[in-house]
Design a protein around this motif. Structure first.
Motif, short mmCIF file in Angstrom:
data_model
loop_
_atom_site.label_atom_id
_atom_site.label_comp_id
_atom_site.label_asym_id
_atom_site.label_seq_id
_atom_site.Cartn_x
_atom_site.Cartn_y
_atom_site.Cartn_z
N MET A 2 -17.22 37.96 -31.17
CA MET A 2 -17.77 36.61 -31.33
C MET A 2 -17.24 35.96 -32.61
O MET A 2 -16.83 34.79 -32.60
N ILE A 3 -17.19 36.70 -33.71
CA ILE A 3 -16.69 36.14 -34.97
C ILE A 3 -15.23 35.74 -34.84
O ILE A 3 -14.79 34.72 -35.39
N LEU A 4 -14.47 36.52 -34.08
CA LEU A 4 -13.05 36.23 -33.86
C LEU A 4 -12.82 35.17 -32.77
O LEU A 4 -11.68 34.85 -32.45
N LYS A 5 -13.92 34.66 -32.20
CA LYS A 5 -13.87 33.69 -31.10
C LYS A 5 -13.12 34.25 -29.89
O LYS A 5 -12.39 33.54 -29.19
N MET A 6 -13.35 35.54 -29.64
CA MET A 6 -12.76 36.23 -28.50
C MET A 6 -13.85 36.85 -27.63
O MET A 6 -13.62 37.82 -26.92
N GLU A 7 -15.05 36.28 -27.70
CA GLU A 7 -16.19 36.87 -27.01
C GLU A 7 -16.07 36.85 -25.49
O GLU A 7 -16.78 37.59 -24.80
N ASP A 8 -15.16 36.02 -24.96
CA ASP A 8 -14.95 36.00 -23.51
C ASP A 8 -13.77 36.87 -23.08
O ASP A 8 -13.41 36.92 -21.90
N LYS A 9 -13.18 37.62 -24.04
CA LYS A 9 -12.02 38.46 -23.74
C LYS A 9 -12.13 39.89 -24.27
O LYS A 9 -11.55 40.82 -23.71
N LEU A 10 -12.86 40.06 -25.37
CA LEU A 10 -12.96 41.37 -26.02
C LEU A 10 -14.41 41.79 -26.18
O LEU A 10 -15.32 40.97 -26.18
N GLY A 11 -14.62 43.10 -26.35
CA GLY A 11 -15.93 43.60 -26.71
C GLY A 11 -16.82 44.04 -25.57
O GLY A 11 -17.91 44.55 -25.80
N GLN A 12 -16.39 43.84 -24.32
CA GLN A 12 -17.17 44.26 -23.17
C GLN A 12 -16.26 44.82 -22.08
O GLN A 12 -15.09 44.44 -21.98
N ILE A 13 -16.81 45.71 -21.28
CA ILE A 13 -16.13 46.15 -20.06
C ILE A 13 -16.73 45.33 -18.93
O ILE A 13 -17.81 45.63 -18.42
N LYS A 14 -16.01 44.28 -18.58
CA LYS A 14 -16.57 43.27 -17.68
C LYS A 14 -15.44 42.53 -16.98
O LYS A 14 -14.35 42.39 -17.54
N SER A 15 -15.68 42.07 -15.80
CA SER A 15 -14.68 41.33 -15.04
C SER A 15 -14.11 40.17 -15.86
O SER A 15 -14.86 39.39 -16.45
N GLY A 16 -12.77 40.08 -15.88
CA GLY A 16 -12.10 39.00 -16.58
C GLY A 16 -11.75 39.32 -18.02
O GLY A 16 -11.00 38.57 -18.65
N PHE A 17 -12.29 40.42 -18.55
CA PHE A 17 -12.02 40.79 -19.93
C PHE A 17 -10.70 41.57 -20.03
O PHE A 17 -10.24 42.18 -19.06
N ILE A 18 -10.10 41.55 -21.21
CA ILE A 18 -8.88 42.32 -21.46
C ILE A 18 -9.21 43.81 -21.35
O ILE A 18 -10.26 44.26 -21.82
N ALA A 19 -8.32 44.56 -20.74
CA ALA A 19 -8.55 46.00 -20.51
C ALA A 19 -8.25 46.82 -21.75
O ALA A 19 -7.30 47.60 -21.81
N ASP A 20 -9.06 46.61 -22.78
CA ASP A 20 -9.08 47.47 -23.97
C ASP A 20 -10.23 48.45 -23.77
O ASP A 20 -11.40 48.05 -23.81
N ILE A 21 -9.90 49.71 -23.54
CA ILE A 21 -10.91 50.70 -23.13
C ILE A 21 -10.65 52.01 -23.85
O ILE A 21 -9.51 52.46 -23.95
N ILE A 22 -11.72 52.61 -24.37
CA ILE A 22 -11.60 53.91 -25.04
C ILE A 22 -12.64 54.87 -24.47
O ILE A 22 -13.55 54.45 -23.76
N ALA A 23 -12.49 56.14 -24.79
CA ALA A 23 -13.48 57.14 -24.36
C ALA A 23 -13.64 58.20 -25.43
O ALA A 23 -12.71 58.52 -26.18
#
Length: 425
Positions: A377-398
């Motif tokens: 949200m601070i980076l104004k990327m709340e619709d692309k980063l920070g969640q595993i959700k449809s439409g978000f960038i596939a940045d995923i860790i385990a």
């Protein structure tokens, strides 16, 4: 003609399936709801998440890649809001300003960037370097080198002799008179020019050193170093260029000036008063605590010769106080943004911050949210980063275990994907 069309459709279909990936997840941290979900399948299309399905979905097409993370806990790629990707602590660090060329710094930064990504941090905010960080960002974005997505402040802004004055500790013959071009501000006009210079140099945001600092070769680690008018000029000009402003601050007076001046984040915040905490809440300003850095410098200050002598008393005084301040700020309701100050300690150890935050009283799930949805949200990327959700960038860790029950598992990230590409498995 019809045959040719069918062939084209078939080729497009094959290519589309070839780009698809199914990830079978034993557990997923839903950062939005704050819950851990069981038995899910993440379906990717190229660099983005197409959907998240219940159960372990078996793809119909044999060409679809399946990644088995059934025994792991999966979450969005982490975001560290305070790193210095160009350098890393060592006993000779203060000589390196005179012994390393820009090319040396650049090659070193490649290593630090890769280590950061492999530790699960797919995005970082670089809060000040020589400018190599801008070129590194570009090289990573172009796929030439491996590293996290970088939002950089380029060169941090200081006052003459203040924390981040690049000539502190130098002999008189080479000190010169650095100004806005070099990131040194001494007036309202300097402030405006320095911000515009950072824009010209390719920065994404602005970082100021609102107070003295622990690791600068200067006596005072907490005095205010900008006037309120200068900070207002910086923040107003930054807003014109679409930047937010981060403020390094240990002393309370400098923090208050930074908050009233319009900054978005306070870095460190060591000597923050209750009054300042209320001011932060009122002005929607976030604390980036960097507990890891405080612990590291206070430990290393006990080793003779690791830091210049002028730094030792500051490190011993300031370092141990950050965690206690963080605890009070969190309990007072101050917004928390995850950040570590990696480079002050070793890159790759960023995950230790989660344990220190939990130790100080913040629930584990909230620490994970601070490193994902809050920072996005601070980076104004709340619709692309920070969640595993449809439409978000596939940045995923385990990680191996459920971090809401075992937060130390965050120190051992075993799977890293950035933009749909696996870097660690």
């Amino acid at each position: 003609m019809k045959t040719l069309l069918r062939l084209c459709v078939l080729l497009i279909t094959i290519c589309t399936y070839a780009q698809s990936t199914y990830i079978h997840c034993g557990k997923i941290v839903d950062t939005q709801s704050g819950k851990v979900l069981n038995d899910k399948t993440i379906i990717l299309s190229g660099k983005t998440i197409s959907s998240v399905q219940d159960g372990f979905v078996v793809p119909k097409d044999a060409d679809v890649k399946v990644i088995d993370l059934k025994s792991k806990t999966v979450m969005p790629g982490l975001i560290d809001m305070h790193v210095h990707i160009e350098s890393e602590t060592n006993p000779k660090k203060y000589l390196e300003a005179y012994t390393l060329n820009d090319a040396d710094v650049a090659f070193n930064s490649l290593h630090y960037a890769k280590v950061s990504l492999m530790s699960g941090f797919t995005t970082v905010r670089d809060l000040g370097g020589s400018g190599v960080n801008v070129s590194l960002r570009k090289a990573i974005n172009e796929g030439k080198v491996i590293g996290p997505r970088i939002f950089t402040a380029e060169k941090a802004l200081a006052t003459t002799g203040g924390h981040a004055d690049p000539t502190n500790g130098s002999k008189k013959s080479i000190v010169g008179n650095p100004g806005p071009k070099e990131g040194v501000v001494n007036s309202v006009e300097d402030a405006k020019k320095a911000v515009r210079q950072r824009y010209k140099n390719g920065a994404d945001l602005i970082k100021i050193t609102a107070t003295g600092g622990v690791l600068s070769v200067a006596k005072n680690g907490q005095n205010p170093q900008f006037t309120l008018e200068e900070i207002k000029a910086i923040c107003e000009t930054a807003k014109d260029y679409g930047f937010h402003v981060a403020a390094h601050a240990h002393g309370d007076e400098g923090m208050q000036r930074a908050i009233l001046g319009g900054v978005k984040t306070i870095e460190h915040g060591t000597l923050m008063s209750s009054e300042t905490m209320e001011l932060m809440k009122k002005n929607d300003v976030y604390l980036v605590p960097t507990i890891s850095a405080g612990k590291f410098v206070s430990d290393k200050a006990k080793i003779k010769g690791y830091y210049p002598e002028v730094i030792v008393p500051k490190a011993l005084d300031i370092g141990p106080k950050i965690q206690g301040m963080f605890s009070r700020a969190y309990k007072a309701g101050v917004g928390i943004a995850f950040g570590t100050d990696a480079a002050v300690f070793y890159h790759g150890d960023n995950g230790k911050e989660f344990f220190y935050m939990v130790e100080a009283g913040m629930p584990a799930i909230e620490t994970l949210q601070s490193a994902t949805i809050t920072n996005a949200m601070i980076l104004k990327m709340e619709d692309k980063l920070g969640q595993i959700k449809s439409g978000f960038i596939a940045d995923i860790i385990a990680v191996n275990n459920d971090p809401t029950k075992d937060i130390k598992t965050m120190e051992n990230v075993v799977f890293v994907m950035k933009e749909g590409k696996v870097y660690k498995q």
